[in-house]
Design an enzyme around this catalytic site. Structure first.
Site, PDB file in Angstrom:
ATOM      1  N   ASP A   1      69.159 -29.700 -33.677  1.00 12.41           N
ATOM      2  CA  ASP A   1      70.088 -28.602 -33.891  1.00 12.41           C
ATOM      3  C   ASP A   1      70.332 -27.818 -32.615  1.00 12.41           C
ATOM      4  O   ASP A   1      69.998 -26.646 -32.531  1.00 12.41           O
ATOM      5  CB  ASP A   1      69.546 -27.657 -34.980  1.00 12.41           C
ATOM      6  CG  ASP A   1      69.613 -28.294 -36.353  1.00 12.41           C
ATOM      7  OD1 ASP A   1      70.636 -28.914 -36.665  1.00 12.41           O
ATOM      8  OD2 ASP A   1      68.644 -28.173 -37.107  1.00 12.41           O
TER       9      ASP A   1
ATOM     10  N   SER B   1      79.620 -26.042 -35.494  1.00 17.48           N
ATOM     11  CA  SER B   1      79.656 -26.593 -36.836  1.00 17.48           C
ATOM     12  C   SER B   1      80.095 -25.529 -37.835  1.00 17.48           C
ATOM     13  O   SER B   1      80.970 -25.746 -38.668  1.00 17.48           O
ATOM     14  CB  SER B   1      78.257 -27.115 -37.178  1.00 17.48           C
ATOM     15  OG  SER B   1      78.225 -27.620 -38.470  1.00 17.48           O
TER      16      SER B   1
ATOM     17  N   LYS C   1      64.843 -21.037 -41.168  1.00 20.14           N
ATOM     18  CA  LYS C   1      65.342 -21.817 -40.034  1.00 20.14           C
ATOM     19  C   LYS C   1      65.128 -21.094 -38.710  1.00 20.14           C
ATOM     20  O   LYS C   1      64.988 -21.719 -37.668  1.00 20.14           O
ATOM     21  CB  LYS C   1      66.818 -22.155 -40.238  1.00 20.14           C
ATOM     22  CG  LYS C   1      66.971 -23.186 -41.364  1.00 20.14           C
ATOM     23  CD  LYS C   1      68.365 -23.731 -41.496  1.00 20.14           C
ATOM     24  CE  LYS C   1      68.400 -24.689 -42.684  1.00 20.14           C
ATOM     25  NZ  LYS C   1      69.760 -25.084 -43.044  1.00 20.14           N
TER      26      LYS C   1
ATOM     27  N   THR D   1      74.636 -24.181 -53.087  1.00 24.80           N
ATOM     28  CA  THR D   1      75.576 -23.384 -53.883  1.00 24.80           C
ATOM     29  C   THR D   1      76.560 -24.296 -54.625  1.00 24.80           C
ATOM     30  O   THR D   1      76.899 -24.046 -55.783  1.00 24.80           O
ATOM     31  CB  THR D   1      76.302 -22.373 -52.982  1.00 24.80           C
ATOM     32  OG1 THR D   1      75.330 -21.465 -52.467  1.00 24.80           O
ATOM     33  CG2 THR D   1      77.351 -21.595 -53.749  1.00 24.80           C
TER      34      THR D   1
ATOM     35  N   ALA E   1      72.767 -29.430 -51.758  1.00 31.19           N
ATOM     36  CA  ALA E   1      71.415 -29.441 -51.223  1.00 31.19           C
ATOM     37  C   ALA E   1      71.213 -30.657 -50.339  1.00 31.19           C
ATOM     38  O   ALA E   1      71.643 -31.762 -50.687  1.00 31.19           O
ATOM     39  CB  ALA E   1      70.408 -29.486 -52.368  1.00 31.19           C
ATOM     40  N   ILE E   2      70.595 -30.489 -49.157  1.00 28.01           N
ATOM     41  CA  ILE E   2      70.183 -31.633 -48.352  1.00 28.01           C
ATOM     42  C   ILE E   2      68.725 -31.918 -48.658  1.00 28.01           C
ATOM     43  O   ILE E   2      68.368 -33.012 -49.042  1.00 28.01           O
ATOM     44  CB  ILE E   2      70.416 -31.364 -46.843  1.00 28.01           C
ATOM     45  CG1 ILE E   2      71.922 -31.223 -46.581  1.00 28.01           C
ATOM     46  CG2 ILE E   2      69.842 -32.505 -46.006  1.00 28.01           C
ATOM     47  CD1 ILE E   2      72.275 -30.814 -45.177  1.00 28.01           C
TER      48      ILE E   2
ATOM     49  N   SER F   1      77.890 -25.913 -49.541  1.00 30.97           N
ATOM     50  CA  SER F   1      77.251 -27.212 -49.333  1.00 30.97           C
ATOM     51  C   SER F   1      76.388 -27.600 -50.529  1.00 30.97           C
ATOM     52  O   SER F   1      75.991 -26.760 -51.329  1.00 30.97           O
ATOM     53  CB  SER F   1      76.417 -27.195 -48.055  1.00 30.97           C
ATOM     54  OG  SER F   1      75.656 -26.032 -47.996  1.00 30.97           O
TER      55      SER F   1
ATOM     56  N   GLY G   1      68.127 -21.965 -46.222  1.00 30.44           N
ATOM     57  CA  GLY G   1      66.677 -22.100 -46.135  1.00 30.44           C
ATOM     58  C   GLY G   1      65.902 -21.261 -47.150  1.00 30.44           C
ATOM     59  O   GLY G   1      64.691 -21.380 -47.234  1.00 30.44           O
TER      60      GLY G   1
END
Lengths: 498, 498
Positions: A257, A265, A289, A204, A197-198, A195, A169
């Site tokens: 979430d 997760s 977040k 990263t 980017a969403i 991960s 975030g």
């Protein structure tokens, strides 16, 4: 009964077959019913969909998942029978009714999900049930174990394995790209799946990809880790905690979430990395977040307790996530700053965060005080050992270790955003940064991004350049400039005159 | 951005398009994201799925729903843009969080569902939310109105319209096939949409189909109703309360029947039939959908209150649903009994239930006592006026009004099930009857079914024939015979000797 295969080479995310609707009615088969399809000595369970015209009686439309599992060919004959209602549906229903599930019931949900016996809508009901009913610690442990078992896992040769993760975030938070080489340069094994980017400018994995390939499969990842005690690869390319990906597809559009799923997760993936020691960063504050310290502390306790039950020592850092960490946002811009920081120049804030975090990790691993750990991390950075290790990782992953700072180009279309008023910068907004950078084309356009000329607390004069925007596309650069007025908030001394 | 259309003539139950996964990643589009597709001057919102191999970059796979809406041709160019997250997702999330939705929020869910902007998994979350959080009466009224508005509706010319419905579960309960002609023979308009069997031997639509076509569309149904003041057609052929069908597909596999959805589902359809007066039958008892009187009374109160808010007078009958109503089960067998009962012979139980129900309906409509209503119904049956009306409906729907009792054949493969012990029949089980009849081939095989030789309370001797089974398929008949030992429960006087 025998049917003739009509192939549709499309992935449906679940085992799905299509029957002619009149014929299905005759056979008393309806939408969402299950059938068992047998061919080439293999069988799968699939969910039925119906077609008016395209599928004729006697034919069955088959999507990729089923076609691959049964090695089907166009026109081939297959056997269809009604299949049992999967047992996991009772477990889903029980959770929705507020019941407590045991190990076996939870395993049935994840196993049926992976065997494509549980449909996406049924999984959505399970996720909703977990959201409204919550889960006990025992249930969460069972679910984490089941998710962990649903995919592949790394088996590092090293006796002690460390792992680091942030719930994210914060724009420009590339701490992992320093923590991993700092820790592994001290001889500790620290494999890291990152991960993409969403919704942000870059994950990263997107930034690491500027240096080297990141889509390594489990076998290649294992080889890199065994050789250099570390890696920085994209989690999506390995099949770790596979059930989690299916859940995330459903959770995403509704921003669902529930805490048990957040815990599962992350820890299922850490478990799959083979971690014994886990450092988790929980950024808090405006736009992050987690919006307050209390929530973060609660979550940290849950992570630690759950980690213990899974045989991992977990420690959480709660950090300020209300402002961006870097002044340079976007894949190439961040890559350049990471390299400069490893070279001892670059970003003070990035170096500081990475060393504080590494210090905490070292205090866990080596029984040091945090201060001693911090000093040790600073030494690895100042001595160039972290840089050396980073370039070793880049080389092993297939990148060029002779990379130069000038290799990271910027988009050729540049826009400057000018301060309309004078004052002090009160806030720089992570979400607005993400929005503008996405418009610029990041992360797909590696050269897209922004440079923040002023950060929180800085004084600014009307007419000064606040932001520089870069894109490979002229229209995108212009559009982003029009959207960029909320990135930097300037506090005027005089608010109003009455 | 422009894409070339690759058609898949398969219905997905939602607007879905498929993109090449690498290209989607470049465009920062993920699974479950929404895109707006424009072609031939029309636009729709669709949900994105990804394909590895089959869809090449620059192509978009399009399923039937979208192809039809945009009149797409294979290979045609279409325009794709990112689409907004639909507003209804916030309403779904609010309900899941326990919030109360207003008229507008509920309408947004149903409208987005019908516009295919809300996916099946998101609808599943909404249904789960209603299940766990419940709904206020106001919310239920809003939902019923929204569901009613989502489909077509009948506009009978008659000033007063009656309607009748049973929540089902009782084998051989064909009361509607008598109530409708009894009531309409008295000059009252009573259109009836019936259901097909989901898990039972036959639904009213399946049995009516023995006499005449039942898949009438709304226009044809309207014509029949305006001519003979009644109809008995299949609800699935008309587009009434269309949103409800989408919900039922998701509710079915998990047997999710939250009360608000049960109420909405039935009353939205009654509203769409144009009903002013509604009679609802709620069978209770062992194996029925409601297992006790208290639950049925609660549900009845809710139906009445909700009906009032929707401008309909609703009355509920609570009846014994623990035993089958007829001795003859299966489409042809039930059709024959219905005809015989209309002729004044046939089943005492069926005639009695239909006249009691009709009496209740007449007491509502005409301000009579229930006893007076019952006598009036009995008169219509005894005088042959109900039979005459029934054959009129059959003729108007396109069937043969000169039907003879002998026209209803039985499957040529017959099996007898023999009593293994002597005793008194304690119970005949509706669910077991359904299971055995489905094995025999009902309802698709109209001539499949069973004849019950003994009912609850009858004395039976070991060796007597308990059941006769009929099927058009030899294997099915044999298999059903092996399954049929739990249909009739015999109570022995001597339970055990110690």
């Amino acid at each position: 009964m025998e049917f003739r295969v009509q192939l549709f080479d499309v992935e449906q995310g679940q085992n799905e077959v299509v029957l002619n609707d009149s014929q299905a009615r005759e056979l008393s088969i309806g939408i969402s019913d299950r059938v068992k399809m047998t061919a080439n000595r293999k069988s799968v369970t699939a969910i039925v969909d119906l077609s008016h015209e395209f599928i004729r009686p006697g034919e069955v439309g088959v999507f990729s998942e089923v076609a691959q599992m049964l090695s089907l060919k166009q026109g081939q004959k297959v056997l269809l029978e009604s299949a049992e209602r999967p047992a996991s549906l009772d477990a889903v229903r029980k959770k929705l009714d507020g019941g407590i599930l045991d190990d076996k019931e939870i395993a049935s949900i994840i196993n049926d999900l992976m065997a494509e016996k549980l449909s996406a809508t049924e999984l959505a009901v399970f996720i909703s049930a977990v959201y409204t009913r919550g889960m006990t610690t025992d249930e969460t442990v069972s679910l984490t174990k089941a998710i962990y078992a649903s995919g592949g896992s790394l088996k590092p040769k090293a006796k002690v394995v460390a792992s680091e993760h942030s719930i994210g975030g914060v724009a420009g938070d590339r701490s992992s790209m320093l923590i991993v080489p700092i820790i592994s340069s001290l001889g500790v094994c620290i494999p890291k799946t990152c991960s993409r980017a969403i919704s942000s400018a870059a994950g990263t994995a997107d930034v690491m990809e500027v240096f080297c390939p990141v889509s390594l499969d489990l076998k290649k990842m294992q080889r890199v880790v065994d050789k250099v005690n570390a890696c920085l690869t994209w989690g999506g390319a390995v099949n770790m905690a596979a059930a989690d990906d299916k859940m995330i597809n459903i959770r995403k559009p509704l921003h669902l979430d529930p805490k048990p799923l957040l815990l599962c997760s992350i820890l299922a993936k850490k478990k799959a990395e083979g971690a014994d020691y886990v450092l988790l960063d929980l950024p808090i504050g405006r736009g992050a977040k987690l919006d307050n310290l209390e929530k973060a502390r609660d979550l940290a306790k849950d992570f630690e307790a759950l980690g213990r039950m899974l045989g991992m020592r977990v420690q959480c850092s709660i950090t300020d996530g209300s402002e961006p960490l870097l002044r340079t946002i976007g894949p190439n811009l961040e890559a350049r700053t990471v390299l400069e920081t490893l070279q001892g120049k670059g970003s003070y804030e990035l170096a500081e965060k990475a060393c504080v975090m590494s210090g905490l990790m070292l205090s866990m691993l080596r029984g040091l005080t945090r201060e001693e750990g911090y000093k040790m991390a600073r030494h690895q950075l100042a001595s160039g050992k972290a840089l050396e290790k980073f370039l070793e990782i880049v080389r092993e992953q297939g990148g060029n270790p002779d990379v130069k700072n000038a290799d990271f180009g910027l988009g050729k279309y540049k826009q400057a955003v000018i301060a309309k008023e004078s004052g002090k910068v009160g806030h720089v907004d992570n979400r607005e940064i993400s929005r503008v950078c996405r418009t610029l084309g990041a992360p797909a356009d590696k050269a897209a991004g922004m440079v923040l000329k002023f950060m929180k607390g800085d004084k600014v004069e009307a007419g000064q350049v606040l932001l520089e925007l870069y894109s490979g596309n002229k229209e995108k650069a212009a559009m982003a400039a029009r959207q960029a007025d909320k990135v930097v908030e300037i506090e005027k001394i005089m608010i109003d005159v009455v």
